[in-house]
Design an enzyme around this catalytic site. Structure first.
Site, PDB file in Angstrom:
ATOM      1  N   CYS A 122      46.266  51.890  40.414  1.00 11.53           N
ATOM      2  CA  CYS A 122      45.051  52.686  40.231  1.00 11.53           C
ATOM      3  C   CYS A 122      44.351  52.295  38.933  1.00 11.53           C
ATOM      4  O   CYS A 122      44.867  51.516  38.132  1.00 11.53           O
ATOM      5  CB  CYS A 122      45.388  54.180  40.197  1.00 11.53           C
ATOM      6  N   CYS A 136      46.311  52.965  35.743  1.00 15.28           N
ATOM      7  CA  CYS A 136      47.244  51.901  35.362  1.00 15.28           C
ATOM      8  C   CYS A 136      46.507  50.795  34.618  1.00 15.28           C
ATOM      9  O   CYS A 136      47.002  50.258  33.616  1.00 15.28           O
ATOM     10  CB  CYS A 136      47.920  51.313  36.610  1.00 15.28           C
ATOM     11  N   ASP A 166      13.105  25.625  36.997  1.00 14.57           N
ATOM     12  CA  ASP A 166      12.888  24.320  36.389  1.00 14.57           C
ATOM     13  C   ASP A 166      12.656  23.324  37.531  1.00 14.57           C
ATOM     14  O   ASP A 166      13.035  23.587  38.670  1.00 14.57           O
ATOM     15  CB  ASP A 166      14.111  23.933  35.567  1.00 14.57           C
TER      16      ASP A 166
END
Length: 730
Positions: free
Chosen positions: A30, A33, A438
């Protein structure tokens, strides 16, 4: 005897005096953790990065070179309650498979026990409202205990072990309230059975474990599925190569033993282990990973090859330019890993919310129990309600809301030929409403092309191409490519700065400058072809020819520009090229807004001007001079052919010759951002609705477990919708 641990093999340089290691960590389930691990490791002096990837349970660590022993990280993780070891793809996958099988065994035992306990509970339920004797009811309760208690002890291991590790290190995680809830339900049931009570909760406790295990098993398999979406590049890496160690002598050596300048043999059916250039042989190769082309490419002398390319037919001798971790494939892998480990703005928001989970949920459950008792409920009913609150408020859905979308979207972009180089690139790209392009190397291909090849007689083109093979000039290489030449003219001589000459059938042929070939008078004729093209002349006796060579537009550039316009995205060209070339490209692509001869400072000024108007600029550029403007833009992209500095600056890198990944990335990012917001609202909405209902006592622990698992699965299923990379625009 003292045992030393040497993890130097797994450490690699991350640049600027920083070292990097990836560790596989068990027991990460989770966001709580993740936060605990990242905080615990970041507290170590000289650690510059500690980042957990929840999807593959991997932690990426960076620290100042020469200051720390990697073994210290593993020791610190053990102190935090997590087992860790160096991350390797194969071993990590084997661990995942083993864990998946263990979860499946636990689920099977829990499900089997649930069916039997439920079968024993039905007579008790019906007997409690009829005429069942207390002795019979006690017998069924004890029989249920005999089945449920050992089954729960085994099937609950994934939760109990994780909770114990956390508590033994004076921390909490999401498995702590789950374990407390299950143990409370079982303990209450034993007490109720001893006291000959009418109700016991063995059925609820074991079914609760079954639902939780179903959710965890599906969660783990969905994580593996989302990782598979991101592409398994490890399968493309060859571990060994056939290296020439002497004239005619070949040795099969590890890739780590190959260095630039070595020559390797690439046999039919082999996957290339290095980047390099073909110096001898002819074959067909599949290098769709780099070029995006699914058709096989004919490879001969001078053809570049990349690690991960598959050789289809003939044998090739390849001179190595890069090997091991310096190859383009390794760079792609690092970019992909970086994207999956990065933190977006929404992920940081979800992390902060999940961080409050442990203290809030335990306080809420305790207040619920005390509140029910104060209002006259029995301790039994109050504890049952508190257990339901503990279980239903699990933050799994919140912790999974963003990283699953990011993982799946990263994989979808990779399949579309785009690599992320920044944690919040997806969100920023989704906001882009104006594209600055570009010209050279971005709208045009990096390779030179002979634009008037069709006007040259076939026999002249063929002999000119063969002569061009003897020159090292890139313009000559374009002539050789256009002619499809494979064998050079024998006896050719190259004159530095002029060209190359040879004698064929008693007639001198020359390729090079017009003055070198005596073709000065033909130069003016090329203005009709392209005023910006480079000129190379060819002479065969008195016959003179002119080749007009330049970079051509990317094959799908026109369709991409049309697709961007259809999405109401503004477009303009900013190029340092001279005006005639920029005008030609702008007119060919239908771009009314363009500027020629601009400097890097001019590009930045234009981007800042648009920013002041609230425009979100996507800069797509190639080359060293684009690096400042790429950094200044709201979000940026570079082709894989870009200079290294530009790639490092750009938020995204796209592969291959097509320009379509630019549009694919925008569409994927917009979809991913929409799904991130959806998931956050789903997770928040679930808790807003579920917690008050659980506190009210309407929800049993069994229903709470089903709701918690369902919310996580719903979030992950919604995240998988991010797989739809959009190449449909063409």
């Amino acid at each position: 005897m003292q045992v030393t641990r040497d993890f130097s093999h797994y450490v690699r340089a991350a640049g600027a005096g920083v070292q990097h290691i990836d560790l596989a960590v068990e027991g990460v389930h989770c966001a709580g953790c993740m936060v605990k691990i990242e905080r615990g490791l970041s507290a170590i002096p000289d650690v510059t990065l500690a980042r957990v990837n929840l999807t593959d349970r991997r932690v990426a660590l960076e620290w100042k070179q020469g200051t720390l022993d990697p073994a210290r990280f593993i020791d610190r993780l053990e102190e935090l309650g997590y087992k860790a070891y160096p991350y390797e793809t194969e071993s990590a996958e084997a661990t995942e498979v083993a864990e998946s099988r263990f979860l499946l065994r636990c689920l099977g035992i829990a499900a089997f026990a649930t069916m039997n306990v439920m079968m024993l509970s039905i007579p008790v339920w019906s007997g409690n409202v009829s005429d069942m004797l207390p002795e019979q009811r006690d017998f069924f309760h004890w029989l249920s205990a005999l089945i449920a208690l050992p089954a729960a002890a085994y099937a609950g291991q994934p939760f109990f072990r994780s909770a114990w590790r956390a508590l033994s290190n004076k921390t909490t995680n999401m498995d702590v309230p789950i374990s407390i809830g299950v143990c409370l339900a079982l303990g209450m049931s034993v007490v109720e059975t001893i006291n000959h009570a009418e109700h016991a909760y063995f059925d609820a406790a074991i079914m609760l474990l079954t639902f939780l295990l179903v959710g965890r098993f599906l969660d783990q398999n969905m994580r593996r599925r989302t990782r598979a979406v991101a592409g398994n590049l490890a399968a493309l890496k060859a571990e060994t190569a056939a290296k020439f160690v002497g004239p005619g002598e070949i040795s099969q050596v590890p890739v780590a033993a190959i260095h630039p300048g070595d020559i390797v043999l690439l046999r039919p059916g082999e996957r290339c282990a290095v980047d390099g250039t073909v110096i001898e042989g002819r074959s067909e190769i599949d290098q769709s990973l780099i070029t995006g082309e699914t058709l096989y490419v004919t490879a001969g002398q001078g053809t570049p090859v990349y690690a991960g390319s598959m050789n289809i037919s003939g044998s090739l001798r390849v001179r190595v330019s890069a090997a091991s971790e310096a190859t383009l494939l390794a760079e792609i892998t690092r970019l992909l890993d970086k994207a999956l480990q990065a933190r977006s703005r929404y992920m940081r928001l979800a992390d902060r919310a999940s961080r409050l989970y442990a203290p809030v949920v335990h306080a809420t459950a305790l207040i619920t129990i005390l509140g029910w008792v104060l209002f006259g409920a029995s301790w039994h009913n109050a504890i049952v309600t508190g257990v339901a609150v503990l279980i239903i408020t699990c933050p799994c859905a919140l912790g999974l809301a963003i990283p699953t979308v990011q993982t799946v979207a990263s994989g979808a972009m990779f399949k579309a030929g785009v690599l992320l180089n920044s944690g919040d690139a997806i969100e920023r790209l989704a906001e882009a409403d104006h594209v600055i392009l570009d010209k050279t190397g971005t709208l045009t291909l990096p390779d030179l092309d002979v634009i008037n090849a069709a006007d040259i007689p076939a026999d002249i083109l063929e002999i000119a191409g063969r002569l061009a093979l003897s020159s090292h000039h890139p313009v000559a290489a374009a002539v050789a490519q256009a002619a499809g030449a494979r064998s050079p003219v024998v006896g050719a001589v190259e004159e530095a700065g002029q060209g190359v000459r040879a004698t064929v059938d008693g007639v001198e042929i020359r390729l090079g400058r017009p003055s070198f070939c005596g073709a000065e008078g033909l130069v003016g004729l090329t203005d009709d072809l392209d005023p910006e093209a480079s000129i190379v002349a060819f002479s065969k006796g008195p016959a003179k020819f002119i080749f007009s060579v330049r970079q051509g537009l990317r094959p799908d550039a026109q369709a991409v520009i049309a697709a961007l316009k259809a999405r109401n995205i503004g477009i303009e060209i900013l190029s340092g090229d001279r005006e005639p070339a920029v005008i030609a490209a702008a007119h060919a692509l239908g771009i009314p807004e363009w500027r020629a001869g601009v400097t890097p400072a001019d590009k930045i000024a234009r981007i800042e001007e648009l920013k002041l108007r609230g425009v979100k600029v996507l800069m797509v550029g190639d080359g060293m001079n684009d690096a400042p403007s790429l950094a200044a833009a709201h979000v940026s992209m570079s082709p894989i052919s870009a200079a290294h500095l530009s790639q490092a600056t750009a938020d995204l890198v796209f592969l291959g010759r097509p320009l379509v990944p630019v549009v694919s990335a925008i569409d994927s990012a917009r979809k991913a951002l929409h799904l991130m917001r959806q998931n956050l609202w789903l997770a928040i909405g679930y808790n807003v609705l579920a917690v008050p209902v659980a506190i009210s006592g309407v929800v049993t622990p069994l229903i709470a477990a089903a709701a918690m698992s369902g919310s996580s699965i719903l979030v992950m299923l919604n995240s998988l919708r991010a797989r739809g990379a959009s190449r449909e625009m063409l």
